[in-house]
Design a protein around this motif. Structure first.
Motif, PDB file in Angstrom:
ATOM      1  N   PRO A 142       0.815  -1.224   0.000  1.00  0.00           N
ATOM      2  CA  PRO A 142       0.000   0.000   0.000  1.00  0.00           C
ATOM      3  C   PRO A 142       0.851   1.279   0.000  1.00  0.00           C
ATOM      4  N   VAL A 143       2.016   1.215   0.649  1.00  0.00           N
ATOM      5  CA  VAL A 143       2.901   2.389   0.681  1.00  0.00           C
ATOM      6  C   VAL A 143       3.403   2.700  -0.724  1.00  0.00           C
ATOM      7  N   LEU A 144       3.814   1.665  -1.456  1.00  0.00           N
ATOM      8  CA  LEU A 144       4.296   1.872  -2.823  1.00  0.00           C
ATOM      9  C   LEU A 144       3.187   2.391  -3.726  1.00  0.00           C
ATOM     10  N   ARG A 145       1.965   1.872  -3.561  1.00  0.00           N
ATOM     11  CA  ARG A 145       0.844   2.368  -4.375  1.00  0.00           C
ATOM     12  C   ARG A 145       0.589   3.849  -4.106  1.00  0.00           C
ATOM     13  N   ARG A 146       0.642   4.227  -2.836  1.00  0.00           N
ATOM     14  CA  ARG A 146       0.438   5.647  -2.492  1.00  0.00           C
ATOM     15  C   ARG A 146       1.525   6.517  -3.099  1.00  0.00           C
ATOM     16  N   LEU A 147       2.762   6.036  -3.020  1.00  0.00           N
ATOM     17  CA  LEU A 147       3.869   6.796  -3.609  1.00  0.00           C
ATOM     18  C   LEU A 147       3.743   6.880  -5.122  1.00  0.00           C
ATOM     19  N   ALA A 148       3.317   5.803  -5.749  1.00  0.00           N
ATOM     20  CA  ALA A 148       3.156   5.803  -7.206  1.00  0.00           C
ATOM     21  C   ALA A 148       2.093   6.800  -7.646  1.00  0.00           C
ATOM     22  N   VAL A 149       1.090   7.014  -6.832  1.00  0.00           N
ATOM     23  CA  VAL A 149       0.045   7.998  -7.157  1.00  0.00           C
ATOM     24  C   VAL A 149       0.485   9.403  -6.755  1.00  0.00           C
ATOM     25  N   ALA A 150       1.121   9.513  -5.600  1.00  0.00           N
ATOM     26  CA  ALA A 150       1.470  10.837  -5.073  1.00  0.00           C
ATOM     27  C   ALA A 150       2.606  11.507  -5.833  1.00  0.00           C
ATOM     28  N   LEU A 151       3.616  10.743  -6.254  1.00  0.00           N
ATOM     29  CA  LEU A 151       4.776  11.342  -6.918  1.00  0.00           C
ATOM     30  C   LEU A 151       4.401  12.110  -8.188  1.00  0.00           C
ATOM     31  N   PRO A 152       3.642  11.514  -9.110  1.00  0.00           N
ATOM     32  CA  PRO A 152       3.263  12.304 -10.299  1.00  0.00           C
ATOM     33  C   PRO A 152       2.408  13.521  -9.942  1.00  0.00           C
ATOM     34  N   TRP A 173      14.043  26.806 -13.198  1.00  0.00           N
ATOM     35  CA  TRP A 173      14.318  25.385 -13.398  1.00  0.00           C
ATOM     36  C   TRP A 173      15.221  24.760 -12.340  1.00  0.00           C
ATOM     37  N   PRO A 174      16.208  25.461 -11.758  1.00  0.00           N
ATOM     38  CA  PRO A 174      17.004  24.797 -10.705  1.00  0.00           C
ATOM     39  C   PRO A 174      16.157  24.405  -9.489  1.00  0.00           C
ATOM     40  N   TRP A 175      15.164  25.225  -9.164  1.00  0.00           N
ATOM     41  CA  TRP A 175      14.295  24.905  -8.024  1.00  0.00           C
ATOM     42  C   TRP A 175      13.471  23.661  -8.321  1.00  0.00           C
ATOM     43  N   ILE A 176      13.012  23.537  -9.555  1.00  0.00           N
ATOM     44  CA  ILE A 176      12.242  22.352  -9.927  1.00  0.00           C
ATOM     45  C   ILE A 176      13.137  21.121  -9.879  1.00  0.00           C
ATOM     46  N   ALA A 177      14.364  21.244 -10.372  1.00  0.00           N
ATOM     47  CA  ALA A 177      15.296  20.121 -10.354  1.00  0.00           C
ATOM     48  C   ALA A 177      15.579  19.684  -8.913  1.00  0.00           C
ATOM     49  N   VAL A 178      15.785  20.646  -8.009  1.00  0.00           N
ATOM     50  CA  VAL A 178      16.027  20.320  -6.603  1.00  0.00           C
ATOM     51  C   VAL A 178      14.810  19.605  -6.011  1.00  0.00           C
ATOM     52  N   ALA A 179      13.608  20.073  -6.338  1.00  0.00           N
ATOM     53  CA  ALA A 179      12.392  19.438  -5.815  1.00  0.00           C
ATOM     54  C   ALA A 179      12.269  18.003  -6.308  1.00  0.00           C
ATOM     55  N   VAL A 180      12.575  17.774  -7.583  1.00  0.00           N
ATOM     56  CA  VAL A 180      12.516  16.416  -8.124  1.00  0.00           C
ATOM     57  C   VAL A 180      13.525  15.514  -7.420  1.00  0.00           C
ATOM     58  N   VAL A 181      14.736  16.000  -7.186  1.00  0.00           N
ATOM     59  CA  VAL A 181      15.756  15.202  -6.494  1.00  0.00           C
ATOM     60  C   VAL A 181      15.316  14.892  -5.070  1.00  0.00           C
ATOM     61  N   VAL A 182      14.760  15.878  -4.374  1.00  0.00           N
ATOM     62  CA  VAL A 182      14.319  15.658  -2.985  1.00  0.00           C
ATOM     63  C   VAL A 182      13.187  14.639  -2.947  1.00  0.00           C
ATOM     64  N   ILE A 183      12.236  14.771  -3.854  1.00  0.00           N
ATOM     65  CA  ILE A 183      11.113  13.821  -3.888  1.00  0.00           C
ATOM     66  C   ILE A 183      11.612  12.433  -4.261  1.00  0.00           C
ATOM     67  N   GLY A 184      12.516  12.375  -5.236  1.00  0.00           N
ATOM     68  CA  GLY A 184      13.089  11.080  -5.615  1.00  0.00           C
ATOM     69  C   GLY A 184      13.820  10.427  -4.450  1.00  0.00           C
ATOM     70  N   ALA A 185      14.567  11.223  -3.688  1.00  0.00           N
ATOM     71  CA  ALA A 185      15.275  10.679  -2.520  1.00  0.00           C
ATOM     72  C   ALA A 185      14.269  10.166  -1.488  1.00  0.00           C
ATOM     73  N   GLY A 186      13.169  10.875  -1.319  1.00  0.00           N
ATOM     74  CA  GLY A 186      12.129  10.428  -0.383  1.00  0.00           C
ATOM     75  C   GLY A 186      11.511   9.111  -0.819  1.00  0.00           C
ATOM     76  N   ALA A 210      12.974   6.839  -2.760  1.00  0.00           N
ATOM     77  CA  ALA A 210      13.990   5.799  -2.583  1.00  0.00           C
ATOM     78  C   ALA A 210      14.088   5.373  -1.114  1.00  0.00           C
ATOM     79  N   PHE A 211      14.040   6.351  -0.220  1.00  0.00           N
ATOM     80  CA  PHE A 211      14.102   6.049   1.216  1.00  0.00           C
ATOM     81  C   PHE A 211      12.891   5.224   1.632  1.00  0.00           C
ATOM     82  N   ALA A 212      11.711   5.588   1.149  1.00  0.00           N
ATOM     83  CA  ALA A 212      10.495   4.850   1.509  1.00  0.00           C
ATOM     84  C   ALA A 212      10.532   3.443   0.961  1.00  0.00           C
ATOM     85  N   LEU A 213      11.066   3.269  -0.257  1.00  0.00           N
ATOM     86  CA  LEU A 213      11.159   1.929  -0.834  1.00  0.00           C
ATOM     87  C   LEU A 213      12.112   1.050  -0.051  1.00  0.00           C
ATOM     88  N   ARG A 214      13.256   1.583   0.343  1.00  0.00           N
ATOM     89  CA  ARG A 214      14.231   0.817   1.136  1.00  0.00           C
ATOM     90  C   ARG A 214      13.632   0.427   2.482  1.00  0.00           C
TER      91      ARG A 214
END
Length: 182
Positions: free
Chosen positions: A3-13, A159-172, A174-178
């Motif tokens: 369920p956590v992965l499903r929520r992340l799959a919906v929330a990330l986009p 665009w740098p702010w958007i890139a930073v946000a994408v990296v932070v969300i991606g790190a989150g 990855a952390f949740a998946l681990r």
């Protein structure tokens, strides 16, 4: 899938879409849509004012507009006045026939300055040409000059702010998946 992965799959986009949609207004600085006289136009009769229409409302108090003619003389007869997205500047009687340039600097809704020029050509002498040719007992004054307009809006790109946000969300993510695997 947990369920956590499903929520992340919906929330990330959804989060990425919100970030991009929220940043879109910051990308759009105001633009000059039209002018009177029109850019690069041939004008037979000297205008008594210049109007600039922009893609958004402009604060006249933050705008600078000058109109220079042959010899560098500034013909603006006062500050710009605004009516929503349109600025109007009254002119002193224009002089000799020739090239005239409207130089403007305004501030966008997002706070970034935007500047540019609108050239036009007066094809026959204006009423100020006769006054300039007649001898006058009044002392002459030096022409007013304005600083050269810059096309650099001085703002930082988004665009740098958007890139930073994408990296932070991606790190989150990855952390949740681990964490869910452990």
């Amino acid at each position: 899938m947990s369920p956590v992965l499903r929520r992340l799959a919906v929330a990330l986009p959804a989060v990425l879409l919100a970030l991009v949609a929220g940043a879109a207004p910051a990308w759009a600085h105001t633009e000059l849509e039209s002018s009177s006289p029109a850019a690069n136009s041939q004008v037979g009769t000297a205008p008594t004012s210049v109007s600039l229409t922009f893609s958004e409302d402009i604060a006249a108090a933050d705008a600078t507009v000058s109109v220079t003619g042959p010899g560098g003389t500034d013909y603006a007869a006062g500050p710009a006045t605004g009516d929503g997205d349109t600025l109007t500047v009254p002119l002193r009687p224009l002089g000799a026939a020739g090239a005239y340039t409207v130089t403007y600097r305004v501030v966008s809704d997002d706070g970034h300055p935007v500047s540019g020029t609108v050239p036009f050509t007066l094809t026959s002498p204006g009423p100020g040409a006769a006054a300039a040719a007649a001898p006058s007992a009044a002392p002459t004054t030096a022409p007013q000059t304005t600083p050269t307009a810059s096309s650099d809006d001085g703002g930082a790109p988004v665009w740098p702010w958007i890139a930073v946000a994408v990296v932070v969300i991606g790190a989150g993510v990855a952390f949740a998946l681990r964490r869910s695997k452990a």
